[in-house]
Design a protein around this motif. Structure first.
Motif, PDB file in Angstrom:
ATOM      1  N   ILE A 207      38.219 -57.064  27.565  1.00  0.00           N
ATOM      2  CA  ILE A 207      39.285 -57.086  28.571  1.00  0.00           C
ATOM      3  C   ILE A 207      40.566 -57.653  27.981  1.00  0.00           C
ATOM      4  O   ILE A 207      41.657 -57.082  28.162  1.00  0.00           O
ATOM      5  CB  ILE A 207      38.824 -57.888  29.802  1.00  0.00           C
ATOM      6  CG1 ILE A 207      37.765 -57.098  30.568  1.00  0.00           C
ATOM      7  CG2 ILE A 207      40.005 -58.225  30.708  1.00  0.00           C
ATOM      8  CD1 ILE A 207      37.059 -57.893  31.648  1.00  0.00           C
TER       9      ILE A 207
ATOM     10  N   GLY B  14      42.024 -55.186  25.609  1.00  0.00           N
ATOM     11  CA  GLY B  14      42.625 -54.065  26.328  1.00  0.00           C
ATOM     12  C   GLY B  14      43.973 -54.420  26.929  1.00  0.00           C
ATOM     13  O   GLY B  14      44.951 -53.675  26.783  1.00  0.00           O
ATOM     14  N   TYR B  15      44.027 -55.561  27.600  1.00  0.00           N
ATOM     15  CA  TYR B  15      45.298 -55.989  28.177  1.00  0.00           C
ATOM     16  C   TYR B  15      46.354 -56.220  27.091  1.00  0.00           C
ATOM     17  O   TYR B  15      47.537 -55.903  27.282  1.00  0.00           O
ATOM     18  CB  TYR B  15      45.112 -57.274  28.977  1.00  0.00           C
ATOM     19  CG  TYR B  15      44.610 -57.085  30.382  1.00  0.00           C
ATOM     20  CD1 TYR B  15      45.215 -56.181  31.263  1.00  0.00           C
ATOM     21  CD2 TYR B  15      43.535 -57.841  30.868  1.00  0.00           C
ATOM     22  CE1 TYR B  15      44.760 -56.024  32.555  1.00  0.00           C
ATOM     23  CE2 TYR B  15      43.081 -57.691  32.171  1.00  0.00           C
ATOM     24  CZ  TYR B  15      43.686 -56.789  33.002  1.00  0.00           C
ATOM     25  OH  TYR B  15      43.246 -56.633  34.296  1.00  0.00           O
TER      26      TYR B  15
ATOM     27  N   GLU C 122      38.743 -47.889  28.539  1.00  0.00           N
ATOM     28  CA  GLU C 122      39.262 -49.250  28.518  1.00  0.00           C
ATOM     29  C   GLU C 122      40.138 -49.500  29.746  1.00  0.00           C
ATOM     30  O   GLU C 122      40.107 -50.583  30.334  1.00  0.00           O
ATOM     31  CB  GLU C 122      40.037 -49.497  27.233  1.00  0.00           C
ATOM     32  CG  GLU C 122      39.160 -49.510  25.986  1.00  0.00           C
ATOM     33  CD  GLU C 122      39.973 -49.564  24.715  1.00  0.00           C
ATOM     34  OE1 GLU C 122      40.593 -50.611  24.461  1.00  0.00           O
ATOM     35  OE2 GLU C 122      39.979 -48.557  23.981  1.00  0.00           O
ATOM     36  N   TYR C 123      40.929 -48.492  30.127  1.00  0.00           N
ATOM     37  CA  TYR C 123      41.741 -48.626  31.334  1.00  0.00           C
ATOM     38  C   TYR C 123      40.836 -48.830  32.547  1.00  0.00           C
ATOM     39  O   TYR C 123      41.133 -49.663  33.422  1.00  0.00           O
ATOM     40  CB  TYR C 123      42.609 -47.384  31.531  1.00  0.00           C
ATOM     41  CG  TYR C 123      43.461 -47.449  32.779  1.00  0.00           C
ATOM     42  CD1 TYR C 123      44.716 -48.041  32.754  1.00  0.00           C
ATOM     43  CD2 TYR C 123      42.999 -46.932  33.989  1.00  0.00           C
ATOM     44  CE1 TYR C 123      45.491 -48.119  33.905  1.00  0.00           C
ATOM     45  CE2 TYR C 123      43.759 -47.008  35.144  1.00  0.00           C
ATOM     46  CZ  TYR C 123      45.013 -47.602  35.087  1.00  0.00           C
ATOM     47  OH  TYR C 123      45.770 -47.695  36.244  1.00  0.00           O
TER      48      TYR C 123
ATOM     49  N   LEU D  45      39.756 -52.306  32.887  1.00  0.00           N
ATOM     50  CA  LEU D  45      40.809 -53.201  33.367  1.00  0.00           C
ATOM     51  C   LEU D  45      41.140 -52.982  34.839  1.00  0.00           C
ATOM     52  O   LEU D  45      41.367 -53.951  35.577  1.00  0.00           O
ATOM     53  CB  LEU D  45      42.075 -53.008  32.532  1.00  0.00           C
ATOM     54  CG  LEU D  45      41.956 -53.187  31.016  1.00  0.00           C
ATOM     55  CD1 LEU D  45      43.312 -52.955  30.359  1.00  0.00           C
ATOM     56  CD2 LEU D  45      41.416 -54.560  30.662  1.00  0.00           C
ATOM     57  N   TYR D  46      41.182 -51.722  35.282  1.00  0.00           N
ATOM     58  CA  TYR D  46      41.711 -51.412  36.607  1.00  0.00           C
ATOM     59  C   TYR D  46      40.762 -50.592  37.473  1.00  0.00           C
ATOM     60  O   TYR D  46      41.152 -50.179  38.563  1.00  0.00           O
ATOM     61  CB  TYR D  46      43.042 -50.659  36.467  1.00  0.00           C
ATOM     62  CG  TYR D  46      44.120 -51.505  35.835  1.00  0.00           C
ATOM     63  CD1 TYR D  46      44.753 -52.510  36.558  1.00  0.00           C
ATOM     64  CD2 TYR D  46      44.487 -51.330  34.509  1.00  0.00           C
ATOM     65  CE1 TYR D  46      45.729 -53.303  35.982  1.00  0.00           C
ATOM     66  CE2 TYR D  46      45.469 -52.122  33.916  1.00  0.00           C
ATOM     67  CZ  TYR D  46      46.080 -53.099  34.666  1.00  0.00           C
ATOM     68  OH  TYR D  46      47.048 -53.885  34.085  1.00  0.00           O
TER      69      TYR D  46
ATOM     70  N   ALA E 172      36.004 -62.365  35.689  1.00  0.00           N
ATOM     71  CA  ALA E 172      36.891 -62.599  34.556  1.00  0.00           C
ATOM     72  C   ALA E 172      37.402 -64.036  34.566  1.00  0.00           C
ATOM     73  O   ALA E 172      37.832 -64.534  35.617  1.00  0.00           O
ATOM     74  CB  ALA E 172      38.072 -61.635  34.589  1.00  0.00           C
TER      75      ALA E 172
ATOM     76  N   THR F 139      41.795 -64.496  30.603  1.00  0.00           N
ATOM     77  CA  THR F 139      42.322 -63.134  30.612  1.00  0.00           C
ATOM     78  C   THR F 139      43.722 -63.038  31.207  1.00  0.00           C
ATOM     79  O   THR F 139      44.381 -62.007  31.063  1.00  0.00           O
ATOM     80  CB  THR F 139      41.388 -62.198  31.410  1.00  0.00           C
ATOM     81  OG1 THR F 139      41.299 -62.653  32.769  1.00  0.00           O
ATOM     82  CG2 THR F 139      39.981 -62.190  30.800  1.00  0.00           C
TER      83      THR F 139
ATOM     84  N   ALA G 229      46.716 -60.204  30.736  1.00  0.00           N
ATOM     85  CA  ALA G 229      46.891 -59.321  31.892  1.00  0.00           C
ATOM     86  C   ALA G 229      48.323 -59.336  32.418  1.00  0.00           C
ATOM     87  O   ALA G 229      48.747 -58.383  33.081  1.00  0.00           O
ATOM     88  CB  ALA G 229      45.932 -59.737  33.007  1.00  0.00           C
TER      89      ALA G 229
END
Length: 225
Positions: free
Chosen positions: A63, A66-67, A105-106, A109-110, A119, A123, A127
């Motif tokens: 995470i 990714g962010y 990956e998106y 996250l979302y 989380a 993070t 984020a």
């Protein structure tokens, strides 16, 4: 300069997280397994646990990575010398491009929350990176006289974190402007999510044209257009 042991650890960590990202694409975040990742990289499970003590630790790393990658894409797209509306649309396009290039990956996250995982605060800085870019655009627009706030803070409406990210104390930015910015920010990710998860099928003929129009409208909502 990193020691040889530190370099080896970094390389193995990168190999494990790369394998975990492939697992995301194959089975999704909810089914991510340290044992499966260990098999893919040719390590014993006990060895992987020395790098990531639990599945949740691995998820947290994915995470944050990714962010950070998404935030870097937004930051790279922002040209402070460009007009504010162009900066906004360029950042939006970069976020969409990253999401389309990294859909799994998106989704981590979302997308839907992973059952049993919460989380940690670790993070939050990563984020916030896209929001910080938006806040920088807002602040510059306000200093250029493009935004005009009048109401100041509204008790009980927005938290201090939103104020810190979205323009801080730049003249011309108040909670009314920040609310519009939050609407635009959530609208950006909602539009991308609708596209990636197939909810625009049958409703939109040209996804590129729709996204360009949608983000222009969202910029106008903020007051950037």
């Amino acid at each position: 300069m990193p020691t040889a042991r530190e370099r080896v650890r970094a390389e193995i960590t990168a190999e494990i997280t790369a394998a975990a990202r492939r697992q995301l694409a194959e089975v999704g975040a909810a089914a991510l397994s340290l044992r499966a990742v260990a098999r893919e990289v040719g390590m014993a499970s006990s060895a992987v646990y020395r790098y990531f003590p639990s599945r949740d630790d691995l998820l947290t790393r994915l995470i944050i990575d990714g962010y950070d990658a998404l935030g870097a894409a937004a930051e790279d797209a922002d040209d402070p010398a460009a007009p504010t509306e162009q900066r906004w649309t360029a950042v939006c396009a970069a976020v969409r491009d990253w999401a389309r290039a990294h859909p799994h990956e998106y989704a981590l996250l979302y997308g839907s929350p992973v059952p049993g995982y919460t989380a940690p605060r670790d993070t939050v800085p990563a984020a916030s990176r896209v929001g910080v870019v938006l806040g920088r655009v807002l602040g510059d627009a306000a200093r250029a006289g493009r935004l005009h706030g009048e109401g100041g803070r509204v008790p009980g409406l927005l938290g201090d974190a939103a104020v810190e990210v979205l323009g801080q104390d730049a003249p011309g930015i108040d909670d009314a402007v920040r609310v519009r910015a939050l609407l635009a920010w959530s609208g950006l990710f909602g539009t991308i999510s609708f596209e990636l998860f197939g909810h625009l099928v049958g409703s939109v003929e040209d996804a590129d044209a729709y996204f360009a129009r949608a983000t222009a409208e969202l910029g106008g909502l903020i007051g950037l257009a």
